[in-house]
Enzyme design. Structure first.
Site: not given
Length: 206
Positions: A127, A137-138, A155, A181, A198
């Site tokens: 991902y 962010f990730d 999530i 979140y 994503f």
């Protein structure tokens, strides 16, 4: 920069302590520190001297600043929520995007033909997660290491989307804050009310 100003071990340790405290203060939501007043407070505390400001006045000041910071956070949260809603509304207009009943938006980039996970499955995925402005962010892709987790252990937006996918599929998910979140965000990495994007590739169903 020369180290000559702080030659002794004691001076260097003292400077290091001051740097650490300064780093903490710099990262504090309250930015309007008066350095001279901070230094006076430290000096008085180390000397065990009487406070130059009454406890009542200190409490009042902290209360005022705390309220101000809360108001700022609320304004930022409202702005983030509005920005996310606008992004979702615009994204939903694209023909490639499907909007589910929950509000999840997804776009099929590659449709696989393998197994489809259930809520009780464990999956391996790659991902790449960004905010709506494109900031990452990730990303397991950037780390070069797939992630493995239970479908119902992530999530809500992911839990829903993964059950739509088959092995070999790659989807782009646009997830409203209430499926991500939420109003709190996550440990400083994800701000409150954040809409997230994503790219998710389902590698395998365990």
């Amino acid at each position: 920069m020369s180290d000559n100003k702080f030659e002794s071990i004691e001076q260097r340790v003292s400077y290091g302590v001051g740097r650490q405290l300064g780093d903490q203060l710099r990262n504090n939501p309250f930015k309007e520190f008066d350095v001279a007043a901070v230094q006076a407070g430290i000096a008085d505390a180390l000397a065990n001297a009487a406070s130059q400001v009454s406890e009542e006045a200190l409490n009042e000041a902290f209360s005022v600043v705390s309220k101000k910071l809360q108001e700022q956070e609320q304004e930022l949260a409202k702005a983030a929520a509005a920005e996310g809603e606008a992004f979702l509304a615009e994204n939903a207009k694209r023909d490639e995007v499907t909007v589910t009943e929950s509000g999840l938006q997804y776009e099929v980039i590659v449709e696989g033909d393998g197994a489809k996970p259930t809520a009780d499955s464990t999956v391996s995925v790659h991902y790449h997660g960004t905010f709506t402005n494109g900031d990452v962010f990730d990303s397991s892709v950037e780390r070069g290491q797939p992630a493995e987790f239970p479908v119902k252990g992530v999530i809500a937006g992911w839990t829903e989307a993964l059950q739509l996918m088959t092995e070999g599929s790659k989807y782009r998910l646009t997830i409203p804050y209430n499926l991500a979140y939420g109003e709190r965000g996550s440990q400083g990495a994800i701000p409150p009310y954040a809409t997230l994007v994503f790219d998710v590739e389902l590698l395998s169903v365990k």
